[in-house]
Design an enzyme around this catalytic site. Structure first.
Site, PDB file in Angstrom:
ATOM      1  CE1 TYR A  57     111.183  85.565 -28.773  1.00 25.80           C
ATOM      2  CE2 TYR A  57     113.195  85.164 -29.821  1.00 25.80           C
ATOM      3  CZ  TYR A  57     112.031  84.462 -29.140  1.00 25.80           C
ATOM      4  OH  TYR A  57     112.238  83.356 -28.686  1.00 25.80           O
ATOM      5  CG  HIS A 132     106.620  82.230 -30.604  1.00 31.16           C
ATOM      6  ND1 HIS A 132     107.321  83.554 -30.733  1.00 31.16           N
ATOM      7  CD2 HIS A 132     107.221  81.690 -29.481  1.00 31.16           C
ATOM      8  CE1 HIS A 132     107.961  83.587 -29.866  1.00 31.16           C
ATOM      9  NE2 HIS A 132     108.239  82.601 -29.027  1.00 31.16           N
ATOM     10  CB  SER A 212     114.532  79.346 -20.521  1.00 32.74           C
ATOM     11  OG  SER A 212     114.588  80.074 -19.233  1.00 32.74           O
ATOM     12  N   PRO A 213     117.315  77.345 -21.376  1.00 33.99           N
ATOM     13  CG  PRO A 213     119.614  77.000 -22.789  1.00 33.99           C
ATOM     14  CD  PRO A 213     118.279  78.084 -22.604  1.00 33.99           C
ATOM     15  N   GLY A 215     117.898  77.834 -16.933  1.00 34.01           N
ATOM     16  CA  GLY A 215     117.021  78.043 -15.768  1.00 34.01           C
ATOM     17  C   GLY A 215     117.663  77.369 -14.587  1.00 34.01           C
TER      18      GLY A 215
END
Length: 301
Positions: A57, A132, A212-213, A215
């Site tokens: 990140y 990841h 990314s909840p 979206g």
């Protein structure tokens, strides 16, 4: 009415039901450091005790671990107790600096990456270390075997896997046993194709961490207690009726999907994570949940 607990179990510890996805604090269009640290502090003030980061990140070449170092500084500068905070980091991806992402899942790389992450975070052992993404050039069992070695060495306390299939979950569980604590896949109103992974994770007693909840549910105006700015989806309509943000409704819906779910909404402003954290205390009715379950998936944004 669904009454999900405001707490969840992850890696043999209790965390707040909503975590913080820290990626926006370090990638393209990131805020300045003062606002980034204020965002982490706002999360802690709101009861968030799970912070999700990764060595990849970052934005520019040569700044690997930017987000991990930022989180470490934010915790060091926080005036309150941080002993209950679980930092989850990830290894196995890279960013050359041109906007692309690479995947490297070799055991040697993962061992080096985990040791480097621990140093940046300033910890003797990483609370939760996640692979990841599967590397198609490396047998899955070898990558997962590296997590087993890191557990045995005491470099990490618990292991997780991300962006995986149900078969990969089963294989990792067979290799790691109780050392496997989490599955982190994309899951949101707009992207629901990880339902099988969610069901399997729940059955195995693994935490399921949607990335990314939000979206499909825009945060462009951070719809607040006065009501949402749009009524374009079922999530917005429920939010308008409740007088809360669509983001809170979205996260509360995710929490009601399974007691294993701990969503990781990203944030780059204190107000964003403060709003998201309130979802842990928003109880949706059975009728509202049925409406949201049946709603067409909104377009991902």
């Amino acid at each position: 009415m669904s009454h999900p607990s405001p707490y969840r179990t992850l890696a043999h510890t209790t965390v707040g039901a909503v975590g913080l996805g820290a990626m926006p604090l370090s990638i393209e269009h990131r805020p300045d450091e003062s606002r980034a640290i204020a965002t982490v502090h706002a999360a802690l003030d709101a009861g968030v005790t799970l912070i999700d980061t990764a060595d990849s990140y970052h934005w520019h070449a040569g700044e690997e671990g930017h987000n991990e170092r930022l989180i470490a500084r934010a915790l060091a500068r926080y005036g309150g107790d941080t002993s209950g905070v679980l930092i989850a980091t990830k290894g196995g991806r890279g960013r050359p600096g041109d906007g692309s992402w690479t995947v490297t899942g070799s055991p040697a790389h993962l061992r080096r990456a985990a040791e480097a992450s621990a140093r940046r975070l300033g910890v003797d052992a990483i609370g939760l270390y996640q692979l990841h993404k599967p590397d198609p050039a490396v047998p899955w069992a070898e990558s997962v075997g590296a997590l087993r070695e890191l557990l045995d060495a005491g470099t990490i306390r618990a292991a997780g896997i991300s962006n995986v299939t149900t078969d990969q979950i089963r294989q990792a569980h067979a290799i790691l046993g109780d050392g496997l604590a989490s599955v982190q896949n994309q899951y949101s109103p707009a992207v629901r194709d990880s339902e099988p992974q969610l069901r399997l994770s729940t059955g195995l007693g693994l935490a399921f961490l949607p990335w990314s909840p939000l979206g499909g549910i825009s945060r462009s105006a951070l719809d607040g207690p006065s009501g949402p700015t749009s009524s374009g989806t079922a999530f917005h309509r429920v939010a308008a009726e409740r007088g809360v943000s669509p983001q809170q409704v979205t996260l509360a819906w995710l929490l009601a999907r399974s007691p294993s779910v701990i969503p990781l909404p990203g944030a780059s402003r204190p107000a964003s994570i403060t709003d998201s954290a309130r979802a842990a205390h928003l109880h949706l009715t059975d009728a509202e949940l049925a409406l949201l379950d049946a709603a067409p998936a909104p377009r991902a944004v």
